[in-house]
Design a protein around this motif. Structure first.
Motif, PDB file in Angstrom:
ATOM      1  N   UNK A   1       0.848  -1.195   0.000  1.00 28.68           N
ATOM      2  CA  UNK A   1       0.000   0.000   0.000  1.00 28.68           C
ATOM      3  C   UNK A   1       0.881   1.242   0.000  1.00 28.68           C
ATOM      4  N   UNK A   2       0.353   2.334  -0.497  1.00 26.18           N
ATOM      5  CA  UNK A   2       1.115   3.574  -0.620  1.00 26.18           C
ATOM      6  C   UNK A   2       0.555   4.631   0.317  1.00 26.18           C
ATOM      7  N   UNK A   3       1.460   5.307   0.995  1.00 27.28           N
ATOM      8  CA  UNK A   3       1.145   6.478   1.809  1.00 27.28           C
ATOM      9  C   UNK A   3       1.969   7.617   1.229  1.00 27.28           C
ATOM     10  N   UNK A   4       1.356   8.733   0.871  1.00 29.41           N
ATOM     11  CA  UNK A   4       2.065   9.838   0.229  1.00 29.41           C
ATOM     12  C   UNK A   4       1.874  11.117   1.034  1.00 29.41           C
ATOM     13  N   UNK A   5       2.984  11.718   1.413  1.00 27.73           N
ATOM     14  CA  UNK A   5       2.959  12.909   2.258  1.00 27.73           C
ATOM     15  C   UNK A   5       3.849  14.000   1.670  1.00 27.73           C
ATOM     16  N   UNK A   6       3.527  15.284   1.962  1.00 25.58           N
ATOM     17  CA  UNK A   6       4.255  16.393   1.322  1.00 25.58           C
ATOM     18  C   UNK A   6       5.550  16.830   1.998  1.00 25.58           C
ATOM     19  N   UNK A   7       5.800  16.437   3.246  1.00 25.67           N
ATOM     20  CA  UNK A   7       7.017  16.892   3.921  1.00 25.67           C
ATOM     21  C   UNK A   7       7.673  15.753   4.688  1.00 25.67           C
ATOM     22  N   UNK A   8       8.972  15.893   4.892  1.00 24.08           N
ATOM     23  CA  UNK A   8       9.712  14.911   5.684  1.00 24.08           C
ATOM     24  C   UNK A   8       9.241  14.932   7.138  1.00 24.08           C
ATOM     25  N   UNK A   9       8.826  16.102   7.630  1.00 23.77           N
ATOM     26  CA  UNK A   9       8.303  16.182   8.997  1.00 23.77           C
ATOM     27  C   UNK A   9       7.067  15.280   9.152  1.00 23.77           C
ATOM     28  N   UNK A  10       6.162  15.356   8.177  1.00 31.47           N
ATOM     29  CA  UNK A  10       4.967  14.508   8.213  1.00 31.47           C
ATOM     30  C   UNK A  10       5.345  13.036   8.020  1.00 31.47           C
ATOM     31  N   UNK A  11       6.335  12.789   7.176  1.00 27.89           N
ATOM     32  CA  UNK A  11       6.813  11.424   6.982  1.00 27.89           C
ATOM     33  C   UNK A  11       7.359  10.846   8.271  1.00 27.89           C
ATOM     34  N   UNK A  12       8.131  11.639   9.002  1.00 26.37           N
ATOM     35  CA  UNK A  12       8.685  11.175  10.270  1.00 26.37           C
ATOM     36  C   UNK A  12       7.580  10.896  11.289  1.00 26.37           C
ATOM     37  N   UNK A  13       6.590  11.761  11.352  1.00 22.87           N
ATOM     38  CA  UNK A  13       5.459  11.526  12.265  1.00 22.87           C
ATOM     39  C   UNK A  13       4.749  10.223  11.920  1.00 22.87           C
ATOM     40  N   UNK A  14       4.548   9.994  10.633  1.00 19.40           N
ATOM     41  CA  UNK A  14       3.912   8.751  10.201  1.00 19.40           C
ATOM     42  C   UNK A  14       4.777   7.541  10.589  1.00 19.40           C
ATOM     43  N   UNK A  15       6.082   7.649  10.390  1.00 24.32           N
ATOM     44  CA  UNK A  15       6.979   6.543  10.728  1.00 24.32           C
ATOM     45  C   UNK A  15       6.991   6.255  12.226  1.00 24.32           C
ATOM     46  N   UNK A  16       6.858   7.285  13.044  1.00 18.84           N
ATOM     47  CA  UNK A  16       6.826   7.058  14.485  1.00 18.84           C
ATOM     48  C   UNK A  16       5.640   6.187  14.878  1.00 18.84           C
ATOM     49  N   UNK A  17       4.532   6.309  14.133  1.00 19.00           N
ATOM     50  CA  UNK A  17       3.348   5.488  14.411  1.00 19.00           C
ATOM     51  C   UNK A  17       3.397   4.143  13.698  1.00 19.00           C
ATOM     52  N   UNK A  18       3.881   4.137  12.464  1.00 16.57           N
ATOM     53  CA  UNK A  18       3.722   2.965  11.599  1.00 16.57           C
ATOM     54  C   UNK A  18       5.012   2.484  10.955  1.00 16.57           C
ATOM     55  N   UNK A  19       6.150   2.901  11.462  1.00 24.05           N
ATOM     56  CA  UNK A  19       7.425   2.549  10.838  1.00 24.05           C
ATOM     57  C   UNK A  19       7.651   1.064  10.693  1.00 24.05           C
ATOM     58  N   UNK A  20       7.129   0.287  11.619  1.00 29.92           N
ATOM     59  CA  UNK A  20       7.314  -1.171  11.549  1.00 29.92           C
ATOM     60  C   UNK A  20       6.610  -1.783  10.342  1.00 29.92           C
ATOM     61  N   UNK A  21       5.665  -1.055   9.739  1.00 31.82           N
ATOM     62  CA  UNK A  21       4.929  -1.558   8.577  1.00 31.82           C
ATOM     63  C   UNK A  21       5.429  -1.002   7.247  1.00 31.82           C
ATOM     64  N   UNK A  22       6.419  -0.121   7.285  1.00 32.37           N
ATOM     65  CA  UNK A  22       6.909   0.487   6.049  1.00 32.37           C
ATOM     66  C   UNK A  22       8.066  -0.346   5.508  1.00 32.37           C
ATOM     67  N   UNK A  23       7.980  -0.683   4.219  1.00 33.28           N
ATOM     68  CA  UNK A  23       9.036  -1.458   3.557  1.00 33.28           C
ATOM     69  C   UNK A  23      10.005  -0.554   2.803  1.00 33.28           C
ATOM     70  N   UNK A  24       9.463   0.512   2.192  1.00 36.20           N
ATOM     71  CA  UNK A  24      10.274   1.404   1.358  1.00 36.20           C
ATOM     72  C   UNK A  24       9.873   2.850   1.608  1.00 36.20           C
ATOM     73  N   UNK A  25      10.881   3.707   1.700  1.00 33.06           N
ATOM     74  CA  UNK A  25      10.687   5.153   1.728  1.00 33.06           C
ATOM     75  C   UNK A  25      11.233   5.706   0.423  1.00 33.06           C
TER      76      UNK A  25
END
Length: 134
Positions: free
Chosen positions: A36-60
């Motif tokens: 699945x794809x999650x698309x965000x406009x800033x690295x700050x938002x990306x980091x916030x997302x990773x803090x919640x769901x980083x264990x489920x992310x395969x590729x950045x």
């Protein structure tokens, strides 16, 4: 494409790109790759997302230059230290040779890239992450 900020048990591709049309194009192209794809406009938002769901992310997949406190390189470094299982594809209009200290990425994709190049870079890092998939 999943809704922003939703954390599920599915593997995800996280896209961080501040240019709206590129972010939408990347999400549409990579939606067919598998995770699945999650698309965000800033690295700050990306980091916030990773803090919640980083264990489920395969590729950045992140642009090097993004507005905010963090840029794409900062985010790639944080990923390398906190979520080493995540593969990183950096993209930029700048030449990779002119950028320093880019040791925290698995692939570099120069802009302008083609759809096939984007898809190929992500598929390569997914395969490298899971050698049993070949």
């Amino acid at each position: 494409m999943n809704g922003v900020g939703k954390c599920t048990t599915e593997k995800k591709i996280l896209i961080v790109e501040d240019t709206d049309y590129l972010r939408l194009l990347m999400a549409e192209v990579l939606d067919s790759v598998g995770p699945r794809v999650e698309a965000l406009p800033t690295a700050d938002e990306g980091y916030s997302f990773l803090q919640k769901c980083g264990h489920n992310v395969a590729v950045l997949v992140t642009d090097i230059r993004t507005p905010g406190r963090l840029d794409g390189v900062d985010l790639a470094r944080l990923v390398a230290s906190k979520w080493p299982h995540i593969r990183v594809v950096l993209t930029s209009g700048y030449n990779a040779n002119s950028l320093s200290n880019l040791d925290t990425f698995d692939q570099f994709l120069a802009k302008p890239w083609s759809i096939d190049q984007l898809r190929g870079a992500v598929l390569k890092v997914l395969e490298d992450a899971d050698p049993s998939s070949t």
